[in-house]
Motif scaffolding. Sequence first.
Motif, PDB file in Angstrom:
ATOM      1  N   TYR A  41      16.168  42.870  -9.371  1.00 28.90           N
ATOM      2  CA  TYR A  41      16.365  41.671  -8.412  1.00 28.90           C
ATOM      3  C   TYR A  41      16.198  40.310  -9.057  1.00 28.90           C
ATOM      4  O   TYR A  41      16.611  39.196  -8.635  1.00 28.90           O
ATOM      5  N   THR A  55      23.431  44.407   3.856  1.00 26.70           N
ATOM      6  CA  THR A  55      22.571  44.425   4.830  1.00 26.70           C
ATOM      7  C   THR A  55      23.181  43.917   6.132  1.00 26.70           C
ATOM      8  O   THR A  55      24.401  43.275   6.266  1.00 26.70           O
ATOM      9  N   PRO A  57      22.512  41.214   8.071  1.00 28.03           N
ATOM     10  CA  PRO A  57      22.897  39.963   8.205  1.00 28.03           C
ATOM     11  C   PRO A  57      24.338  39.500   7.658  1.00 28.03           C
ATOM     12  O   PRO A  57      24.958  38.842   8.062  1.00 28.03           O
ATOM     13  N   GLY A  90      11.754  37.857   1.287  1.00 33.42           N
ATOM     14  CA  GLY A  90      13.095  38.458   0.673  1.00 33.42           C
ATOM     15  C   GLY A  90      14.123  38.101   1.417  1.00 33.42           C
ATOM     16  O   GLY A  90      14.794  38.946   2.019  1.00 33.42           O
ATOM     17  N   GLY A  92      17.361  37.333   0.646  1.00 33.81           N
ATOM     18  CA  GLY A  92      18.821  37.638   0.332  1.00 33.81           C
ATOM     19  C   GLY A  92      19.296  36.180  -0.028  1.00 33.81           C
ATOM     20  O   GLY A  92      19.128  35.370  -0.724  1.00 33.81           O
ATOM     21  N   GLU A 120      10.283  34.426  -2.479  1.00 37.32           N
ATOM     22  CA  GLU A 120      11.624  35.342  -3.019  1.00 37.32           C
ATOM     23  C   GLU A 120      11.284  35.242  -4.632  1.00 37.32           C
ATOM     24  O   GLU A 120      10.896  34.292  -5.083  1.00 37.32           O
ATOM     25  N   ILE A 121      11.605  36.420  -5.210  1.00 36.66           N
ATOM     26  CA  ILE A 121      11.446  36.696  -6.629  1.00 36.66           C
ATOM     27  C   ILE A 121      12.744  36.384  -7.392  1.00 36.66           C
ATOM     28  O   ILE A 121      12.794  36.291  -8.572  1.00 36.66           O
ATOM     29  N   SER A 122      13.911  36.566  -6.738  1.00 34.84           N
ATOM     30  CA  SER A 122      14.962  36.436  -7.671  1.00 34.84           C
ATOM     31  C   SER A 122      15.592  35.124  -7.580  1.00 34.84           C
ATOM     32  O   SER A 122      15.838  34.381  -6.760  1.00 34.84           O
ATOM     33  N   LEU A 125      19.255  34.647  -6.218  1.00 34.49           N
ATOM     34  CA  LEU A 125      19.365  34.612  -4.790  1.00 34.49           C
ATOM     35  C   LEU A 125      18.841  33.463  -4.315  1.00 34.49           C
ATOM     36  O   LEU A 125      19.145  32.769  -3.168  1.00 34.49           O
ATOM     37  N   ASN A 157      13.805  41.371   6.792  1.00 32.76           N
ATOM     38  CA  ASN A 157      14.427  42.424   6.966  1.00 32.76           C
ATOM     39  C   ASN A 157      14.851  42.903   5.649  1.00 32.76           C
ATOM     40  O   ASN A 157      15.358  42.502   4.851  1.00 32.76           O
ATOM     41  N   GLU A 158      14.709  44.368   5.605  1.00 32.65           N
ATOM     42  CA  GLU A 158      15.054  45.038   4.331  1.00 32.65           C
ATOM     43  C   GLU A 158      14.312  44.531   3.300  1.00 32.65           C
ATOM     44  O   GLU A 158      15.003  44.289   2.095  1.00 32.65           O
ATOM     45  N   PHE A 159      12.949  44.070   3.576  1.00 32.68           N
ATOM     46  CA  PHE A 159      12.165  43.693   2.458  1.00 32.68           C
ATOM     47  C   PHE A 159      11.204  44.809   1.926  1.00 32.68           C
ATOM     48  O   PHE A 159      11.185  45.060   0.730  1.00 32.68           O
ATOM     49  N   LEU A 163       9.735  47.380  -1.967  1.00 31.47           N
ATOM     50  CA  LEU A 163       8.178  47.312  -2.483  1.00 31.47           C
ATOM     51  C   LEU A 163       7.905  48.719  -2.987  1.00 31.47           C
ATOM     52  O   LEU A 163       8.288  49.784  -2.535  1.00 31.47           O
TER      53      LEU A 163
HETATM   54  N1  SAH Z   1      16.659  40.259   3.731  1.00 29.82           N
HETATM   55  C1  SAH Z   1      17.951  40.087   2.895  1.00 29.82           C
HETATM   56  C2  SAH Z   1      17.813  40.836   1.622  1.00 29.82           C
HETATM   57  C3  SAH Z   1      17.381  41.990   1.541  1.00 29.82           C
HETATM   58  S1  SAH Z   1      17.532  42.820  -0.233  1.00 29.82           S
HETATM   59  C4  SAH Z   1      18.841  40.583   4.012  1.00 29.82           C
HETATM   60  O1  SAH Z   1      18.883  41.283   4.807  1.00 29.82           O
HETATM   61  O2  SAH Z   1      20.177  40.592   3.493  1.00 29.82           O
HETATM   62  C5  SAH Z   1      15.763  42.341  -0.742  1.00 29.82           C
HETATM   63  C6  SAH Z   1      15.278  41.160  -0.845  1.00 29.82           C
HETATM   64  O3  SAH Z   1      13.887  40.928  -0.933  1.00 29.82           O
HETATM   65  C7  SAH Z   1      15.903  40.297  -1.880  1.00 29.82           C
HETATM   66  O4  SAH Z   1      16.218  38.937  -1.475  1.00 29.82           O
HETATM   67  C8  SAH Z   1      15.119  40.406  -3.000  1.00 29.82           C
HETATM   68  O5  SAH Z   1      15.453  39.442  -4.339  1.00 29.82           O
HETATM   69  C9  SAH Z   1      13.732  40.193  -2.366  1.00 29.82           C
HETATM   70  N2  SAH Z   1      12.685  41.016  -3.173  1.00 29.82           N
HETATM   71  C10 SAH Z   1      12.399  42.102  -3.805  1.00 29.82           C
HETATM   72  N3  SAH Z   1      11.327  42.260  -3.875  1.00 29.82           N
HETATM   73  C11 SAH Z   1      10.515  41.263  -3.701  1.00 29.82           C
HETATM   74  C12 SAH Z   1       9.097  40.694  -3.928  1.00 29.82           C
HETATM   75  N4  SAH Z   1       8.590  41.503  -4.472  1.00 29.82           N
HETATM   76  N5  SAH Z   1       8.993  39.545  -3.578  1.00 29.82           N
HETATM   77  C13 SAH Z   1       9.732  38.671  -3.015  1.00 29.82           C
HETATM   78  N6  SAH Z   1      10.862  39.037  -2.701  1.00 29.82           N
HETATM   79  C14 SAH Z   1      11.515  40.111  -3.229  1.00 29.82           C
END
Ligand code: SAH
Length: 363
Positions: A41, A55, A57, A90, A92, A120-122, A125, A157-159, A163
């Motif tokens: 990421y 995903t 969205p 997260g 995205g 957000e860590i990326s 993104l 969503n999908e966060f 982990l």
């Molecule tokens: N919610 C978005 C993206 C899902 S992908 C969607 O539905 O489209 C996962 C997201 O979480 C990405 O933005 C990724 O960079 C972020 N992410 C992953 N591990 C993370 C962490 N430890 N802390 C913060 N953000 C993280």
Amino acid sequence: MGSGQQSGIETRIAKQIRAQGAVTVADFMRLALSARELGYYSSRDPLGAAGDFTTAPEISQMFGEMIGLWCVDTWQRLGAPQAINLVELGPGRGTLMADALRAAKLAPDFLAAIRLHLVEISAPLRERQADNLQAFQPQWHDSIETLPAGPLLVVANEFFDALPIHQFTMTESGWRERGVTLGDDDRFAWTLLPPGPQLALLPSSLRAAPLGAIAECSPASQRILGILAQHCLQSAGAALFIDYGPAASGFGDTFQALKAHRYHDPLQDVGDVDLTAHVDLPHLARLAQEAGCGSFGPVGQGDFLRALGIETRAAMLSRHQDHVTQQEIQTALHRLIDAAQMGTLFKVVAITSPGITELAGFA
Ligand code: SAH
């Protein structure tokens, strides 16, 4: 260490294993996904047709719009605080939040009240999020710890599926944690870690199991849930989690890798594939309750979106459109809500401050 040369993160994990022995699945996942600069990421935008996964969205604007309506409604149920931190974990590309805030235009008081925070860590993104959300002047956070106090609304969503999880397997001599080591050929290989205090991570409800059973748990997710629950106890607050996983906690190996929309060996091409695991949302909901918060769900994503009116929204969007566009809207709708697609596998849970008795989307 699949095809071709070792990636930077593979070298780094291999070095750690040589120096300190096998790593837990959680350490492996954390390094592979989020190690500074080298992690999956940290170094890319993995979304969309050209990426590794898509995903909700990114499938349709309707998804974020429904979440936007949910946020407005929930804000009202929390007493419509004049200032509220709207937080996405997260985010995205920022698509969900951009669609949500467009739908929220029907409630100008809500838009005037929100301060947008993105965890957000990326870096790549974050750039996409800045492009899509600049009008709302978001503040970025590396982790949830730095979120300010005060009323809050959280969307994820999908966060949680990104982990780290620990995995345990039931052996002749009881539960043992699974780990990753280096095989003879210097490739990553599965192993069992020596018994140790980490067994205490396993929830007591999962202690008894047949031989060969696999149990998973995610202390990282539990920690984040705990922090959000504290926020909801201290100020008016609610958090909405959408992720794929079971309706009830149980056993099974859900650790998986995705590359270019296909399943992949999670121990190969590390840093270049997405690693995920199912999210035990029922367990997170229970933890919130034990902390004194309200909890709602899990309900299926399909039921949640239908209750918020996604079918009416699809009909509105289709009006005066040509046949091809109408077909596209229908296809997207079905991907989001049908039981055979995302409608049942994806679950929705919300946690709230105590005293909230109803929330939109949870019948
Ligand atoms: N919610 C978005 C993206 C899902 S992908 C969607 O539905 O489209 C996962 C997201 O979480 C990405 O933005 C990724 O960079 C972020 N992410 C992953 N591990 C993370 C962490 N430890 N802390 C913060 N953000 C993280």
